[in-house]
Design an enzyme around this catalytic site. Structure first.
Site, PDB file in Angstrom:
ATOM      1  N   TRP A   1      -3.272   3.525   3.169  1.00 29.61           N
ATOM      2  CA  TRP A   1      -3.533   2.091   3.179  1.00 29.61           C
ATOM      3  C   TRP A   1      -2.664   1.475   2.106  1.00 29.61           C
ATOM      4  CZ3 TRP A   1      -5.795  -0.569  -1.074  1.00 29.61           C
ATOM      5  CH2 TRP A   1      -5.764  -1.962  -0.895  1.00 29.61           C
TER       6      TRP A   1
ATOM      7  N   GLU B   1      -4.151   2.837   7.868  1.00 32.72           N
ATOM      8  CA  GLU B   1      -5.276   1.902   7.841  1.00 32.72           C
ATOM      9  C   GLU B   1      -4.825   0.447   7.833  1.00 32.72           C
ATOM     10  OE1 GLU B   1      -7.922   2.347   4.509  1.00 32.72           O
ATOM     11  OE2 GLU B   1      -9.349   0.898   5.305  1.00 32.72           O
TER      12      GLU B   1
ATOM     13  N   LYS C   1      -5.325  -3.746   7.919  1.00 33.94           N
ATOM     14  CA  LYS C   1      -6.234  -4.669   7.224  1.00 33.94           C
ATOM     15  C   LYS C   1      -5.900  -6.075   7.653  1.00 33.94           C
ATOM     16  CE  LYS C   1      -8.288  -5.445   2.686  1.00 33.94           C
ATOM     17  NZ  LYS C   1      -8.298  -5.074   1.261  1.00 33.94           N
TER      18      LYS C   1
ATOM     19  N   ASP D   1     -11.360   0.292   9.581  1.00 26.31           N
ATOM     20  CA  ASP D   1     -12.302  -0.043   8.501  1.00 26.31           C
ATOM     21  C   ASP D   1     -13.134  -1.234   8.987  1.00 26.31           C
ATOM     22  OD1 ASP D   1     -12.268  -0.078   4.996  1.00 26.31           O
ATOM     23  OD2 ASP D   1     -13.323  -1.566   6.196  1.00 26.31           O
TER      24      ASP D   1
ATOM     25  N   HIS E   1     -12.258  -4.732   7.948  1.00 27.14           N
ATOM     26  CA  HIS E   1     -10.852  -5.161   8.031  1.00 27.14           C
ATOM     27  C   HIS E   1     -10.503  -5.987   9.255  1.00 27.14           C
ATOM     28  CE1 HIS E   1      -9.120  -2.093   4.977  1.00 27.14           C
ATOM     29  NE2 HIS E   1     -10.117  -2.797   4.498  1.00 27.14           N
TER      30      HIS E   1
ATOM     31  N   HIS F   1     -13.492   4.017   8.446  1.00 26.29           N
ATOM     32  CA  HIS F   1     -13.943   3.640   7.104  1.00 26.29           C
ATOM     33  C   HIS F   1     -15.132   2.728   7.317  1.00 26.29           C
ATOM     34  CE1 HIS F   1     -10.525   4.447   4.010  1.00 26.29           C
ATOM     35  NE2 HIS F   1     -10.963   5.547   4.586  1.00 26.29           N
TER      36      HIS F   1
ATOM     37  N   ASP G   1     -14.291  -9.006   3.469  1.00 26.31           N
ATOM     38  CA  ASP G   1     -14.261  -7.547   3.293  1.00 26.31           C
ATOM     39  C   ASP G   1     -14.822  -7.192   1.925  1.00 26.31           C
ATOM     40  OD1 ASP G   1     -11.615  -5.077   2.872  1.00 26.31           O
ATOM     41  OD2 ASP G   1     -13.706  -4.850   3.508  1.00 26.31           O
TER      42      ASP G   1
ATOM     43  N   ASP H   1     -17.030  -5.036   1.012  1.00 25.72           N
ATOM     44  CA  ASP H   1     -17.329  -3.628   0.728  1.00 25.72           C
ATOM     45  C   ASP H   1     -18.751  -3.440   0.192  1.00 25.72           C
ATOM     46  OD1 ASP H   1     -13.994  -3.614  -0.019  1.00 25.72           O
ATOM     47  OD2 ASP H   1     -14.821  -2.166   1.401  1.00 25.72           O
TER      48      ASP H   1
ATOM     49  N   ASP I   1     -16.728   3.717   2.989  1.00 24.56           N
ATOM     50  CA  ASP I   1     -15.781   2.969   2.149  1.00 24.56           C
ATOM     51  C   ASP I   1     -16.402   1.664   1.694  1.00 24.56           C
ATOM     52  OD1 ASP I   1     -12.435   1.522   2.505  1.00 24.56           O
ATOM     53  OD2 ASP I   1     -13.696   2.014   0.790  1.00 24.56           O
TER      54      ASP I   1
HETATM   55  C1  RNT Z   1      -8.921  -1.477   1.186  1.00 23.56           C
HETATM   56  C2  RNT Z   1      -9.147  -0.302   2.107  1.00 23.56           C
HETATM   57  C3  RNT Z   1      -9.007   1.009   1.413  1.00 23.56           C
HETATM   58  C4  RNT Z   1      -9.754   0.978   0.082  1.00 23.56           C
HETATM   59  C5  RNT Z   1      -9.604   2.281  -0.647  1.00 23.56           C
HETATM   60  C6  RNT Z   1     -10.150   2.149  -2.037  1.00 23.56           C
HETATM   61  O1  RNT Z   1      -9.553  -2.623   1.667  1.00 23.56           O
HETATM   62  O2  RNT Z   1     -10.405  -0.376   2.724  1.00 23.56           O
HETATM   63  O3  RNT Z   1      -9.473   2.048   2.242  1.00 23.56           O
HETATM   64  O4  RNT Z   1     -11.114   0.733   0.289  1.00 23.56           O
HETATM   65  O5  RNT Z   1      -8.254   2.635  -0.683  1.00 23.56           O
HETATM   66 ZN    ZN Z   2     -10.869   1.328   3.931  1.00 23.39          ZN
END
Ligand code: RNT
Ligand code: ZN
Length: 419
Positions: free
Chosen positions: A185, A226, A228, A259, A262, A286, A294, A296, A326
């Site tokens: 990523w 990955e 985003k 993810d 994302h 993820h 996003d 998290d 994640d």
């Molecule tokens: C960033 C991505 C990535 C991060 C990690 C920490 O938005 O989701 O996977 O969460 O690299």
């Molecule tokens: Zn991620």
């Protein structure tokens, strides 16, 4: 007979009346190894002495005491969490979570020597290992660009970092007998509309081609990319967008990493899983929870997670979907964040595995969408929790919220002393 057993026996009969084998569902759940994301334990800081600030468009909020300050503390915290999550799982690192730095060696020349403690620990605990290059939180993430930076020297630094992580992952995979998933990523993007996004995307594509040029056996290492939607400071253009990586992954046959934070908040990645797996047959997830963006957040057993879990287990590709968590929440006990999130992932997977699929599918096959909807909704009332509690008991982890006592004890004994 214990209440958990009494409840399970009744639940087993009820599920059997719907054609569902609860023993088979629990066996399938036990076989799913979730990759626990180590970066929840150190607030995505890493352990390089230079302790770079978190950049790359991610954000960790909160200042709950007890953040791991080195890999020994992080492994101790992970061990507590893993003892409270039923089954056997994996651990995923961000590349900057090293055991040690080697003088004069920066990320472009990282090697197994930076991770000897992790290798010993994963071997001793028979834990699978995954790793992600850290293309962020470093001075060479310049003007928000890493692999797509116009300066060839900066690109080379990051390409060498990506290559190094693949080699490190492969060595772990060979030692542990399970391939390391190495997820790329890159935070590259632009706060405002760039003049030449095409050139940036060509540079990213060529840089990734260089990273992946060396062929490494899937027995030892699996490459993932990955996409985003945006990051903080990269709101107007993300070089590695979904369009870019879906095309790239299909062309190079590397894993797509979806993810759940994302995409646009109305998009559920559950619907994307079969679209990719019916063509590529494998995928990295993820699993995260975005609140308005996003953010998290720790994952919950909500409709989004249930949708992801259902599309993961419903077909013939379950063993080729790699589930990594994640999220990063520094406002609560970080060990609890791992345990709550991982157990929620397992609950959602179990609910999906216990779905009375034959009954519902029969309605769909008969174009009886009334019956399908009714049975899908009725399934939500089936006693999955009795099966989950029994699964926890059978796997020697605390039933229900009893795991909190262990975490609070560990916090008093170890975490609070870290300040
Ligand atoms: C960033 C991505 C990535 C991060 C990690 C920490 O938005 O989701 O996977 O969460 O690299
Ligand atoms: Zn991620």
């Amino acid at each position: 007979m214990k209440n958990t057993e009494k409840m399970y026996k009744l639940a087993r009969e009820i599920y059997a009346s719907h054609g569902v084998d609860t023993e088979a569902a629990m066996a399938a759940l036990k076989a799913i190894q979730i990759s626990i994301h180590a970066w929840q334990g150190d607030d995505v800081k890493g352990f390089e002495e230079t302790n770079h600030a978190l950049t790359g468009g991610c954000q960790v909020t909160g200042n709950y005491p007890g953040c791991a300050r080195n890999s020994d503390e992080l492994r101790a915290d992970l061990e507590v969490a893993l003892r409270l999550i039923p089954g056997k799982h994996r651990v995923c690192l961000q590349a900057h979570q090293v055991d040690k730095m080697i003088p004069g060696v920066d990320r472009d020349r990282f090697s197994l020597d930076n991770y000897r403690g992790w290798l010993d620990w994963t071997k001793a605990n028979k834990i699978g290992f995954d790793i992600a290059p850290a293309f962020y939180s470093h001075p060479k993430l310049d003007h928000g660009l890493s692999l797509s930076h116009p300066d060839p020297a900066i690109r080379k630094f990051w390409i060498d970092h990506g290559k190094a992580c693949r080699k490190i992952g492969a060595k772990f995979g060979k030692e542990l007998g399970t391939p390391a998933v190495v997820n790329f990523w890159a935070p590259d993007g632009y706060k405002d509309a760039p003049s030449d996004r095409y050139a940036a995307r060509k540079r990213l594509m060529e840089a990734l081609d260089e990273c992946f040029a060396e062929k490494i056996s899937d027995k030892y290492e699996l490459d993932a990319v990955e996409p985003k939607l945006f990051g903080i400071g990269a709101e107007s253009c993300t070089v590695g967008s979904a369009d870019f990586y879906l095309t790239y992954a299909a062309r190079k046959n590397v894993l797509v990493c979806l993810d759940s934070g994302h995409f646009h908040p109305t998009e559920n990645i559950g619907d994307k899983i079969s679209a990719i797996c019916c063509q590529q047959g494998r995928l990295l997830l993820h699993v995260s929870r975005g609140v308005h963006w996003d953010s998290d957040h720790v994952i919950l057993v909500n409709d989004e997670l249930l949708g992801i879990a259902r599309e993961t287990v419903a077909y013939d590709y379950l063993d080729r979907i790699h589930i990594c968590l994640d999220y990063f929440d520094a406002s609560i006990n970080r060990v609890a964040a791992w345990v709550i999130g991982a157990r929620n992932m397992q609950k959602a997977l179990l609910i999906a595995l216990l779905e009375p699929r034959a009954e519902i599918q029969a309605c769909e096959d008969a174009f009886d969408f009334t019956g399908r909807l009714a049975l899908q909704e009725e399934a939500k009332g089936l006693p999955w929790c009795a099966v989950w509690d029994y699964f926890c008991e059978k796997n020697n982890v605390p039933v229900g919220g009893a795991y909190l006592d262990y975490i609070r004890f560990y916090e008093q004994k170890n975490l609070l002393a870290r300040g």
